[in-house]
Enzyme design. Structure first.
Site, PDB file in Angstrom:
ATOM      1  CE  LYS A  39      -4.308   1.624   1.938  1.00  0.00           C
ATOM      2  NZ  LYS A  39      -4.725   2.023   0.621  1.00  0.00           N
ATOM      3  N   GLY A  44       6.483   0.685   5.734  1.00  0.00           N
ATOM      4  CA  GLY A  44       7.384  -0.241   5.030  1.00  0.00           C
ATOM      5  C   GLY A  44       7.465   0.041   3.544  1.00  0.00           C
ATOM      6  CB  CYS A  45       4.849   0.654   1.015  1.00  0.00           C
ATOM      7  SG  CYS A  45       4.032  -0.933   1.289  1.00  0.00           S
ATOM      8  CB  THR A  46       7.173   5.213   2.978  1.00  0.00           C
ATOM      9  OG1 THR A  46       5.777   5.488   2.808  1.00  0.00           O
ATOM     10  CG2 THR A  46       7.978   6.502   2.891  1.00  0.00           C
ATOM     11  N   GLY A  49      10.223   2.146  -1.216  1.00  0.00           N
ATOM     12  CA  GLY A  49      10.241   3.074  -2.344  1.00  0.00           C
ATOM     13  C   GLY A  49      11.436   4.010  -2.279  1.00  0.00           C
TER      14      GLY A  49
END
Length: 156
Positions: A39, A44-46, A49
């Site tokens: 998401k 974690g995704c930030t 990225g």
């Protein structure tokens, strides 16, 4: 039917940031990293990225393009990409077509409940469209560097 390492990845198209469409066959002749994440704008995704962003010049030197994929909307992707100043495109897969090709939809535990979501995974596709490496259920710390180390070993 699950995709296997050393097999050809079926062609697919999906909307991506920058107002375009990503089509796998249009990238023949380039090594590709396609990373799936749960998401936009989550911790974690930030971090993941940002790690791919920070190593992006090195990926380009290795003749490798990076694409992120999640089920988020194009609007969410455009905001996430702008916020993190990502130099690569994000693919929107709300109908899970791309997720299905790579078999990344899994049942996961979230706050004690079973939920269906994207398993954090990364795939490397060579210049001929062959899947040459995969990481499934991965942890973010050190991952982008491990992917870079791998793609540096890919020849023509």
């Amino acid at each position: 039917m699950s995709l296997e390492v050393n097999s050809k990845v079926p062609d697919f198209s999906a909307a991506c940031t920058g107002g375009g469409n990503f089509t796998l066959s249009a990238h023949t002749g380039k090594n590709l990293i396609i990373y799936f994440y749960p998401k936009d704008s989550t911790p974690g995704c930030t971090t993941e990225g940002e790690n791919f962003r920070d190593l992006h010049p090195e990926f380009l030197k290795a003749d490798c393009l990076v694409f992120g994929v999640s089920r988020d909307s194009m609007k969410s992707h455009e905001n996430f990409k702008a916020k993190l100043e990502m130099p690569f495109e994000l693919i929107s897969d709300p109908d899970e077509k791309v997720c299905t090709i790579f078999d990344v939809m899994k049942m996961k535990n979230m706050y004690g409940k079973q939920v269906r979501g994207v398993e954090r995974s990364t795939f490397v596709i060579n210049k001929k469209g062959i899947l040459v490496q995969e990481w499934r259920g991965l942890k973010v710390p050190g991952h982008a560097q491990a992917v870079l180390d791998f793609v540096r070993t890919i020849g023509d």
